[in-house]
Design a protein around this motif. Sequence first.
Motif, PDB file in Angstrom:
ATOM      1  N   ARG A 132      73.251  87.763  -4.661  1.00  0.00           N
ATOM      2  CA  ARG A 132      74.703  87.792  -4.451  1.00  0.00           C
ATOM      3  C   ARG A 132      75.079  88.604  -3.225  1.00  0.00           C
ATOM      4  O   ARG A 132      76.016  88.266  -2.506  1.00  0.00           O
ATOM      5  N   TYR A 133      74.358  89.700  -2.979  1.00  0.00           N
ATOM      6  CA  TYR A 133      74.745  90.640  -1.932  1.00  0.00           C
ATOM      7  C   TYR A 133      73.832  90.519  -0.711  1.00  0.00           C
ATOM      8  O   TYR A 133      72.610  90.387  -0.840  1.00  0.00           O
ATOM      9  N   ALA A 134      74.425  90.607   0.470  1.00  0.00           N
ATOM     10  CA  ALA A 134      73.669  90.806   1.700  1.00  0.00           C
ATOM     11  C   ALA A 134      73.396  92.302   1.818  1.00  0.00           C
ATOM     12  O   ALA A 134      74.328  93.111   1.841  1.00  0.00           O
ATOM     13  N   TYR A 135      72.138  92.662   1.880  1.00  0.00           N
ATOM     14  CA  TYR A 135      71.746  94.072   1.812  1.00  0.00           C
ATOM     15  C   TYR A 135      71.168  94.531   3.148  1.00  0.00           C
ATOM     16  O   TYR A 135      70.363  93.828   3.766  1.00  0.00           O
ATOM     17  N   ALA A 164      77.104  93.549   0.829  1.00  0.00           N
ATOM     18  CA  ALA A 164      78.293  92.773   1.195  1.00  0.00           C
ATOM     19  C   ALA A 164      78.263  91.419   0.504  1.00  0.00           C
ATOM     20  O   ALA A 164      77.200  90.830   0.283  1.00  0.00           O
ATOM     21  N   THR A 165      79.461  90.925   0.167  1.00  0.00           N
ATOM     22  CA  THR A 165      79.606  89.597  -0.419  1.00  0.00           C
ATOM     23  C   THR A 165      80.212  88.656   0.619  1.00  0.00           C
ATOM     24  O   THR A 165      80.827  89.108   1.590  1.00  0.00           O
ATOM     25  N   PRO A 166      80.080  87.344   0.430  1.00  0.00           N
ATOM     26  CA  PRO A 166      80.587  86.394   1.435  1.00  0.00           C
ATOM     27  C   PRO A 166      82.090  86.481   1.669  1.00  0.00           C
ATOM     28  O   PRO A 166      82.566  86.066   2.735  1.00  0.00           O
ATOM     29  N   VAL A 245      75.153  93.321  20.043  1.00  0.00           N
ATOM     30  CA  VAL A 245      74.045  92.748  19.279  1.00  0.00           C
ATOM     31  C   VAL A 245      73.660  93.681  18.133  1.00  0.00           C
ATOM     32  O   VAL A 245      73.462  93.242  16.990  1.00  0.00           O
ATOM     33  N   TYR A 246      73.551  94.961  18.418  1.00  0.00           N
ATOM     34  CA  TYR A 246      73.222  95.936  17.374  1.00  0.00           C
ATOM     35  C   TYR A 246      74.299  95.951  16.288  1.00  0.00           C
ATOM     36  O   TYR A 246      73.986  95.921  15.083  1.00  0.00           O
ATOM     37  N   ASP A 247      75.559  95.986  16.678  1.00  0.00           N
ATOM     38  CA  ASP A 247      76.642  95.992  15.699  1.00  0.00           C
ATOM     39  C   ASP A 247      76.598  94.755  14.812  1.00  0.00           C
ATOM     40  O   ASP A 247      76.884  94.819  13.614  1.00  0.00           O
ATOM     41  N   LEU A 248      76.262  93.609  15.401  1.00  0.00           N
ATOM     42  CA  LEU A 248      76.185  92.366  14.629  1.00  0.00           C
ATOM     43  C   LEU A 248      75.066  92.444  13.595  1.00  0.00           C
ATOM     44  O   LEU A 248      75.262  92.086  12.422  1.00  0.00           O
ATOM     45  N   TYR A 249      73.907  92.927  14.007  1.00  0.00           N
ATOM     46  CA  TYR A 249      72.763  92.957  13.102  1.00  0.00           C
ATOM     47  C   TYR A 249      72.932  93.950  11.953  1.00  0.00           C
ATOM     48  O   TYR A 249      72.382  93.725  10.864  1.00  0.00           O
ATOM     49  N   VAL A 250      73.641  95.045  12.151  1.00  0.00           N
ATOM     50  CA  VAL A 250      73.788  96.005  11.063  1.00  0.00           C
ATOM     51  C   VAL A 250      74.838  95.570  10.050  1.00  0.00           C
ATOM     52  O   VAL A 250      74.938  96.173   8.982  1.00  0.00           O
ATOM     53  N   ARG A 251      75.596  94.516  10.355  1.00  0.00           N
ATOM     54  CA  ARG A 251      76.632  94.061   9.427  1.00  0.00           C
ATOM     55  C   ARG A 251      76.362  92.674   8.849  1.00  0.00           C
ATOM     56  O   ARG A 251      77.017  92.270   7.885  1.00  0.00           O
ATOM     57  N   HIS A 252      75.443  91.937   9.423  1.00  0.00           N
ATOM     58  CA  HIS A 252      75.215  90.552   8.994  1.00  0.00           C
ATOM     59  C   HIS A 252      73.734  90.294   8.753  1.00  0.00           C
ATOM     60  O   HIS A 252      72.869  90.905   9.386  1.00  0.00           O
ATOM     61  N   LEU A 334      70.642 109.572  23.316  1.00  0.00           N
ATOM     62  CA  LEU A 334      71.963 109.843  22.764  1.00  0.00           C
ATOM     63  C   LEU A 334      72.134 109.265  21.366  1.00  0.00           C
ATOM     64  O   LEU A 334      72.890 109.791  20.559  1.00  0.00           O
ATOM     65  N   HIS A 335      71.475 108.158  21.093  1.00  0.00           N
ATOM     66  CA  HIS A 335      71.611 107.516  19.792  1.00  0.00           C
ATOM     67  C   HIS A 335      70.440 106.568  19.591  1.00  0.00           C
ATOM     68  O   HIS A 335      69.917 106.009  20.550  1.00  0.00           O
ATOM     69  N   TYR A 336      70.006 106.436  18.348  1.00  0.00           N
ATOM     70  CA  TYR A 336      69.079 105.363  18.025  1.00  0.00           C
ATOM     71  C   TYR A 336      69.409 104.814  16.651  1.00  0.00           C
ATOM     72  O   TYR A 336      70.006 105.496  15.807  1.00  0.00           O
ATOM     73  N   GLY A 337      69.060 103.555  16.434  1.00  0.00           N
ATOM     74  CA  GLY A 337      69.252 102.917  15.143  1.00  0.00           C
ATOM     75  C   GLY A 337      68.041 102.070  14.800  1.00  0.00           C
ATOM     76  O   GLY A 337      67.493 101.382  15.664  1.00  0.00           O
ATOM     77  N   LEU A 338      67.599 102.145  13.548  1.00  0.00           N
ATOM     78  CA  LEU A 338      66.471 101.369  13.062  1.00  0.00           C
ATOM     79  C   LEU A 338      66.952 100.472  11.924  1.00  0.00           C
ATOM     80  O   LEU A 338      67.496 100.962  10.933  1.00  0.00           O
ATOM     81  N   LEU A 339      66.769  99.179  12.060  1.00  0.00           N
ATOM     82  CA  LEU A 339      67.104  98.244  10.996  1.00  0.00           C
ATOM     83  C   LEU A 339      65.872  98.084  10.115  1.00  0.00           C
ATOM     84  O   LEU A 339      64.962  97.315  10.425  1.00  0.00           O
ATOM     85  N   LEU A 340      65.846  98.849   9.039  1.00  0.00           N
ATOM     86  CA  LEU A 340      64.650  98.928   8.210  1.00  0.00           C
ATOM     87  C   LEU A 340      64.543  97.769   7.225  1.00  0.00           C
ATOM     88  O   LEU A 340      63.437  97.373   6.873  1.00  0.00           O
ATOM     89  N   GLN A 341      65.670  97.263   6.762  1.00  0.00           N
ATOM     90  CA  GLN A 341      65.615  96.156   5.809  1.00  0.00           C
ATOM     91  C   GLN A 341      66.890  95.334   5.908  1.00  0.00           C
ATOM     92  O   GLN A 341      68.003  95.876   6.027  1.00  0.00           O
ATOM     93  N   ALA A 342      66.726  94.024   5.843  1.00  0.00           N
ATOM     94  CA  ALA A 342      67.847  93.090   5.795  1.00  0.00           C
ATOM     95  C   ALA A 342      67.432  91.953   4.882  1.00  0.00           C
ATOM     96  O   ALA A 342      66.483  91.217   5.187  1.00  0.00           O
ATOM     97  N   SER A 343      68.118  91.840   3.745  1.00  0.00           N
ATOM     98  CA  SER A 343      67.690  90.857   2.763  1.00  0.00           C
ATOM     99  C   SER A 343      68.857  90.538   1.832  1.00  0.00           C
ATOM    100  O   SER A 343      70.020  90.848   2.142  1.00  0.00           O
ATOM    101  N   ARG A 344      68.556  89.944   0.691  1.00  0.00           N
ATOM    102  CA  ARG A 344      69.547  89.658  -0.332  1.00  0.00           C
ATOM    103  C   ARG A 344      69.112  90.274  -1.659  1.00  0.00           C
ATOM    104  O   ARG A 344      67.924  90.420  -1.919  1.00  0.00           O
ATOM    105  N   THR A 345      70.100  90.616  -2.473  1.00  0.00           N
ATOM    106  CA  THR A 345      69.806  91.216  -3.764  1.00  0.00           C
ATOM    107  C   THR A 345      70.939  90.913  -4.726  1.00  0.00           C
ATOM    108  O   THR A 345      72.083  90.647  -4.300  1.00  0.00           O
TER     109      THR A 345
END
Length: 349
Positions: A132-135, A164-166, A245-252, A334-345
């Motif tokens: 149900r959720y985008a995680y 997040a839900t659709p 691109v980074y902002d898109l990937y951390v939300r979708h 100045l900043h770093y971000g790591l996208l460790l997991q993107a899946s559904r749950t």
Amino acid sequence: MHTQQQVRDLLGPADPARGVVVPPAPLSAHDVIVRAETYTSPTPVPPHPRTSRRTLLVGAAVAAGAVASAGLVPALRHATVPTRSTPPQPVDGTVLQPVTYEIATNAGPAGPHLRALARRATDAPLDRAAGRYAYHQVKSWGGMVQESPEGYVASFVQERRSWATPDGRRWSDTTVLDLEFPDAASRDYWTKQLSVHAAGRATPPAGGPVEEPRDPDGARLPTDRAALARLLRTDQPAGDVAKAVYDLYVRHLVPRRTRADILTTLAGKPGFVWRGRVVDRAGRRGLAVTADLTPPADRPQNQQRAQMLLVFDPSTGELLAHEYLELAPQHRVLHYGLLLQASRTDTLG
């Protein structure tokens, strides 16, 4: 230093925070430290009476520009890819080093390499996941900053989970992890001012994930390339596109076809430079591109220069990591971000 104004000057009209709903920030660095020292309740703590400093709580949309007025570490000139990631350092001494590029000098345009990656991109685990959720699980540094009047910076590593839900509903929680510094001078300053040994780990608030304001306009990714290009701000310089691109990937959750479209869009955008193989801060091997950020044309007196780094999975084309470096007048992360997991749950929390 007027850090926030300098960030606005750096980004100009392309400020990525425009129109973005920023969730409530976690405790400030000072509050977390005092809370850990005293083991008191999470009631806000008044400023430390012996130290004159200011705390900047920066939302996720502008986290990469949070300390654009601070200094940097020496530029990397290695021509070979590292074989492993740097091991964790003690909490009282972690000074950030930029990700090492395979191609540090004489680097060429990224276009041909990005198109090749788009053509060969394979399915990622999220492409076969159900729920149900985008995680998302994202680890970042530079979004919660404490800066002294002299410009010495300390910031906590944060791990953020979101569901997040659709229809645009979103829940999140944040865990505060280690304290890290952009340079040795900042480390030396703050380790004398604060008992960072007691900082430790701060868990998310009791009661589970907190629901954020609904974002119906940003709930779904565009399905056509023109709309995707607008979301990626391709009318702006390449450095701003990299941040988008980074902002898109951390939300979708980005499916395979859209990942290929993103890579192809970046390939056609002038300003992206190919850096070859890298190892990100999570120890994952990837392929990297960079793009420079420069001050607005109407402020040529601003000597600040910065660079965005994007690291992509060499098989799936997913974004693995983002890093923001100030190149001048000094040189440091100045900043770093790591996208460790993107899946559904199907589980929230």
